[in-house]
Write a protein that holds these residues in place. Structure first.
Motif, PDB file in Angstrom:
ATOM      1  N   ALA A 238      77.404  30.469 206.328  1.00 55.72           N
ATOM      2  CA  ALA A 238      77.997  30.183 207.637  1.00 55.72           C
ATOM      3  C   ALA A 238      79.394  30.784 207.739  1.00 55.72           C
ATOM      4  O   ALA A 238      80.149  30.806 206.772  1.00 55.72           O
ATOM      5  CB  ALA A 238      78.054  28.673 207.863  1.00 55.72           C
ATOM      6  N   GLY A 239      79.719  31.284 208.931  1.00 55.01           N
ATOM      7  CA  GLY A 239      81.056  31.821 209.144  1.00 55.01           C
ATOM      8  C   GLY A 239      81.271  33.207 208.592  1.00 55.01           C
ATOM      9  O   GLY A 239      82.361  33.518 208.108  1.00 55.01           O
ATOM     10  N   ASN A 240      80.247  34.068 208.669  1.00 57.15           N
ATOM     11  CA  ASN A 240      80.379  35.462 208.246  1.00 57.15           C
ATOM     12  C   ASN A 240      80.027  36.380 209.413  1.00 57.15           C
ATOM     13  O   ASN A 240      80.037  35.939 210.573  1.00 57.15           O
ATOM     14  CB  ASN A 240      79.498  35.724 207.020  1.00 57.15           C
ATOM     15  CG  ASN A 240      80.136  35.209 205.740  1.00 57.15           C
ATOM     16  OD1 ASN A 240      81.017  35.821 205.168  1.00 57.15           O
ATOM     17  ND2 ASN A 240      79.691  34.032 205.283  1.00 57.15           N
ATOM     18  N   ILE A 241      79.731  37.630 209.149  1.00 53.95           N
ATOM     19  CA  ILE A 241      79.458  38.590 210.230  1.00 53.95           C
ATOM     20  C   ILE A 241      78.072  39.214 210.069  1.00 53.95           C
ATOM     21  O   ILE A 241      77.882  40.413 210.288  1.00 53.95           O
ATOM     22  CB  ILE A 241      80.550  39.672 210.292  1.00 53.95           C
ATOM     23  CG1 ILE A 241      80.785  40.314 208.918  1.00 53.95           C
ATOM     24  CG2 ILE A 241      81.847  39.097 210.821  1.00 53.95           C
ATOM     25  CD1 ILE A 241      81.794  41.467 208.957  1.00 53.95           C
TER      26      ILE A 241
ATOM     27  N   ASP B 165      77.300  26.265 210.895  1.00 48.86           N
ATOM     28  CA  ASP B 165      77.741  24.918 210.564  1.00 48.86           C
ATOM     29  C   ASP B 165      78.550  24.391 211.738  1.00 48.86           C
ATOM     30  O   ASP B 165      79.710  24.768 211.934  1.00 48.86           O
ATOM     31  CB  ASP B 165      78.585  24.937 209.286  1.00 48.86           C
ATOM     32  CG  ASP B 165      78.891  23.545 208.770  1.00 48.86           C
ATOM     33  OD1 ASP B 165      78.848  22.597 209.572  1.00 48.86           O
ATOM     34  OD2 ASP B 165      79.184  23.394 207.567  1.00 48.86           O
ATOM     35  N   ASN B 166      77.928  23.519 212.519  1.00 44.10           N
ATOM     36  CA  ASN B 166      78.588  23.015 213.723  1.00 44.10           C
ATOM     37  C   ASN B 166      79.791  22.140 213.401  1.00 44.10           C
ATOM     38  O   ASN B 166      80.703  22.005 214.219  1.00 44.10           O
ATOM     39  CB  ASN B 166      77.589  22.226 214.575  1.00 44.10           C
ATOM     40  CG  ASN B 166      76.483  23.113 215.119  1.00 44.10           C
ATOM     41  OD1 ASN B 166      76.708  24.303 215.368  1.00 44.10           O
ATOM     42  ND2 ASN B 166      75.296  22.569 215.299  1.00 44.10           N
ATOM     43  N   THR B 167      79.813  21.541 212.220  1.00 41.24           N
ATOM     44  CA  THR B 167      80.932  20.681 211.842  1.00 41.24           C
ATOM     45  C   THR B 167      82.235  21.455 211.800  1.00 41.24           C
ATOM     46  O   THR B 167      83.282  20.980 212.245  1.00 41.24           O
ATOM     47  CB  THR B 167      80.667  20.034 210.472  1.00 41.24           C
ATOM     48  OG1 THR B 167      79.441  19.303 210.520  1.00 41.24           O
ATOM     49  CG2 THR B 167      81.805  19.091 210.088  1.00 41.24           C
ATOM     50  N   TYR B 168      82.191  22.663 211.242  1.00 37.96           N
ATOM     51  CA  TYR B 168      83.389  23.497 211.117  1.00 37.96           C
ATOM     52  C   TYR B 168      83.410  24.639 212.128  1.00 37.96           C
ATOM     53  O   TYR B 168      84.282  25.501 212.066  1.00 37.96           O
ATOM     54  CB  TYR B 168      83.481  24.068 209.703  1.00 37.96           C
ATOM     55  CG  TYR B 168      83.595  23.014 208.636  1.00 37.96           C
ATOM     56  CD1 TYR B 168      84.810  22.383 208.379  1.00 37.96           C
ATOM     57  CD2 TYR B 168      82.481  22.628 207.888  1.00 37.96           C
ATOM     58  CE1 TYR B 168      84.920  21.406 207.406  1.00 37.96           C
ATOM     59  CE2 TYR B 168      82.588  21.643 206.907  1.00 37.96           C
ATOM     60  CZ  TYR B 168      83.806  21.047 206.669  1.00 37.96           C
ATOM     61  OH  TYR B 168      83.915  20.071 205.705  1.00 37.96           O
ATOM     62  N   ASN B 169      82.432  24.641 213.030  1.00 42.56           N
ATOM     63  CA  ASN B 169      82.323  25.700 214.035  1.00 42.56           C
ATOM     64  C   ASN B 169      82.156  27.074 213.393  1.00 42.56           C
ATOM     65  O   ASN B 169      82.718  28.072 213.866  1.00 42.56           O
ATOM     66  CB  ASN B 169      83.542  25.689 214.964  1.00 42.56           C
ATOM     67  CG  ASN B 169      83.283  26.424 216.264  1.00 42.56           C
ATOM     68  OD1 ASN B 169      82.141  26.533 216.722  1.00 42.56           O
ATOM     69  ND2 ASN B 169      84.326  26.946 216.879  1.00 42.56           N
ATOM     70  N   TYR B 170      81.387  27.116 212.291  1.00 33.50           N
ATOM     71  CA  TYR B 170      81.078  28.373 211.610  1.00 33.50           C
ATOM     72  C   TYR B 170      79.726  28.888 212.106  1.00 33.50           C
ATOM     73  O   TYR B 170      78.805  28.101 212.319  1.00 33.50           O
ATOM     74  CB  TYR B 170      80.992  28.179 210.098  1.00 33.50           C
ATOM     75  CG  TYR B 170      82.298  27.888 209.401  1.00 33.50           C
ATOM     76  CD1 TYR B 170      83.513  28.177 209.996  1.00 33.50           C
ATOM     77  CD2 TYR B 170      82.312  27.326 208.124  1.00 33.50           C
ATOM     78  CE1 TYR B 170      84.711  27.925 209.356  1.00 33.50           C
ATOM     79  CE2 TYR B 170      83.508  27.060 207.469  1.00 33.50           C
ATOM     80  CZ  TYR B 170      84.699  27.354 208.089  1.00 33.50           C
ATOM     81  OH  TYR B 170      85.881  27.094 207.443  1.00 33.50           O
TER      82      TYR B 170
ATOM     83  N   LEU C  81      67.307  24.169 207.007  1.00 34.52           N
ATOM     84  CA  LEU C  81      67.934  25.308 207.673  1.00 34.52           C
ATOM     85  C   LEU C  81      69.117  24.817 208.493  1.00 34.52           C
ATOM     86  O   LEU C  81      68.968  23.957 209.359  1.00 34.52           O
ATOM     87  CB  LEU C  81      66.926  26.015 208.584  1.00 34.52           C
ATOM     88  CG  LEU C  81      67.466  27.174 209.421  1.00 34.52           C
ATOM     89  CD1 LEU C  81      68.040  28.269 208.533  1.00 34.52           C
ATOM     90  CD2 LEU C  81      66.391  27.737 210.341  1.00 34.52           C
ATOM     91  N   ASP C  82      70.283  25.340 208.198  1.00 30.63           N
ATOM     92  CA  ASP C  82      71.517  24.977 208.913  1.00 30.63           C
ATOM     93  C   ASP C  82      71.773  23.473 208.886  1.00 30.63           C
ATOM     94  O   ASP C  82      72.202  22.881 209.884  1.00 30.63           O
ATOM     95  CB  ASP C  82      71.466  25.485 210.358  1.00 30.63           C
ATOM     96  CG  ASP C  82      71.388  27.003 210.425  1.00 30.63           C
ATOM     97  OD1 ASP C  82      71.888  27.651 209.485  1.00 30.63           O
ATOM     98  OD2 ASP C  82      70.835  27.527 211.412  1.00 30.63           O
ATOM     99  N   GLY C  83      71.443  22.861 207.752  1.00 35.72           N
ATOM    100  CA  GLY C  83      71.701  21.438 207.588  1.00 35.72           C
ATOM    101  C   GLY C  83      70.647  20.521 208.169  1.00 35.72           C
ATOM    102  O   GLY C  83      70.759  19.301 208.044  1.00 35.72           O
ATOM    103  N   GLU C  84      69.597  21.078 208.777  1.00 33.73           N
ATOM    104  CA  GLU C  84      68.534  20.272 209.376  1.00 33.73           C
ATOM    105  C   GLU C  84      67.263  20.422 208.555  1.00 33.73           C
ATOM    106  O   GLU C  84      66.791  21.528 208.316  1.00 33.73           O
ATOM    107  CB  GLU C  84      68.261  20.709 210.814  1.00 33.73           C
ATOM    108  CG  GLU C  84      69.457  20.531 211.734  1.00 33.73           C
ATOM    109  CD  GLU C  84      69.166  20.983 213.149  1.00 33.73           C
ATOM    110  OE1 GLU C  84      68.001  21.384 213.411  1.00 33.73           O
ATOM    111  OE2 GLU C  84      70.071  20.929 213.992  1.00 33.73           O
ATOM    112  N   ARG C  85      66.709  19.279 208.129  1.00 36.73           N
ATOM    113  CA  ARG C  85      65.490  19.303 207.327  1.00 36.73           C
ATOM    114  C   ARG C  85      64.320  19.739 208.191  1.00 36.73           C
ATOM    115  O   ARG C  85      64.095  19.207 209.275  1.00 36.73           O
ATOM    116  CB  ARG C  85      65.237  17.917 206.729  1.00 36.73           C
ATOM    117  CG  ARG C  85      64.032  17.860 205.798  1.00 36.73           C
ATOM    118  CD  ARG C  85      63.949  16.518 205.115  1.00 36.73           C
ATOM    119  NE  ARG C  85      65.005  16.362 204.122  1.00 36.73           N
ATOM    120  CZ  ARG C  85      64.922  16.820 202.883  1.00 36.73           C
ATOM    121  NH1 ARG C  85      63.836  17.473 202.483  1.00 36.73           N
ATOM    122  NH2 ARG C  85      65.911  16.640 202.044  1.00 36.73           N
ATOM    123  N   VAL C  86      63.551  20.714 207.712  1.00 39.09           N
ATOM    124  CA  VAL C  86      62.435  21.247 208.488  1.00 39.09           C
ATOM    125  C   VAL C  86      61.086  20.863 207.898  1.00 39.09           C
ATOM    126  O   VAL C  86      60.067  20.859 208.593  1.00 39.09           O
ATOM    127  CB  VAL C  86      62.526  22.779 208.609  1.00 39.09           C
ATOM    128  CG1 VAL C  86      63.723  23.162 209.446  1.00 39.09           C
ATOM    129  CG2 VAL C  86      62.614  23.444 207.249  1.00 39.09           C
TER     130      VAL C  86
END
Length: 261
Positions: free
Chosen positions: A105-108, A131-136, A160-165
């Motif tokens: 999270a938070g890259n390009i 990561d919505n917590t840190y806005n990444y 995926l992205d902190g959500e269990r699938v």
């Protein structure tokens, strides 16, 4: 304890060196390092990090990293944190066979194609690209089909992205999310909360009131409970009063004596 000089050096070390690794871990041999945290040190060059062949957990978050080439030799690495860097190419991670948890999270990372090199990693079960917590986030996450495409690319993924699938709790999570989205869609119109006059309460007005039984034993239990509760309140009031008096007397004793001349 680290000296102030060591801390100042760690605060902005552009390149990872053997001296840095040994000072951070206390290990003399780089191959003996199992866990390593190099978060927020201003690193942009991974230097000799590839020599830590036994490394299992690595945190490189919040740096200025662009090139991951030295990580290609870390075959035992299972947890890798790379959030908040400047990474666009993930190709060196292709050979990290043991990788299970990866935070990017938070890259390009701009395209789905950039993720193809991770498909050979059969043990990979947790990927985070936003990561919505840190806005990444990453530019690739703006793709409307991003989530579905990633899940198809990685059939073994569990989170995926902190959500269990998949796995325990995933169905309930998705159900709650769907219900929440449906409720929000029905309650709001043009961004405003819509008041509905036809809404009725789910239960009767006296539903939540405690219904007392006619049973004499239960009535007596109620009475005894209320008596005990009343006594506890009295004791609490007395204790509070005693504590207050004690604190007051102690504060008076601490005051310096004054003499009138």
């Amino acid at each position: 304890m680290e000296s102030k000089r060591d801390k100042d050096q760690d605060a902005d070390c552009e390149k990872i060196t053997a001296v840095l690794l040994k000072s951070r871990t206390g290990e003399f041999d780089l191959e003996s390092i199992l866990f390593l945290k190099l978060r927020g040190l201003g690193i942009h060059d991974l230097g000799c990090l590839g020599e830590c062949m036994s490394l299992e957990k690595l945190d490189l978050s919040a740096n200025n990293i662009t090139n991951l080439a030295p990580l290609a030799s870390l075959r035992l690495l299972s947890v890798l944190g790379l959030s908040a860097n400047r990474i666009s190419n993930l190709e060196p991670l292709r050979s990290c066979d043991s990788l299970q948890h990866l935070n990017l999270a938070g890259n390009i990372i701009s395209s789905i194609e950039s993720l193809h090199c991770l498909q050979p990693l059969r043990k990979l079960e947790n990927i985070r690209l936003k990561d919505n917590t840190y806005n990444y986030s990453n530019p690739v996450c703006r793709n409307s089909a991003y989530r579905n495409i990633v899940l198809e690319m990685f059939p073994n993924i569990k989170v995926l992205d902190g959500e269990r699938v998949v796995g325990r709790g995933s169905d309930l999570y998705q159900l709650c999310k769907d219900i929440d989205d449906t409720i929000k869609a029905g309650l709001y119109k043009n961004g405003q909360l819509v008041e509905r006059s036809d809404c009725k309460p789910w239960v009767e007005d006296n539903y939540w009131e405690i219904k007392r039984s006619n049973n004499a034993i239960i009535e007596e239990a109620y009475k005894q409970f209320n008596d005990v509760l009343h006594e506890c309140r009295l004791l609490n009031n007395r204790a509070t009063h005693v504590i207050s008096q004690t604190e007051r007397s102690m504060s008076l004793k601490k005051q310096p004596k004054q003499y009138a001349i």
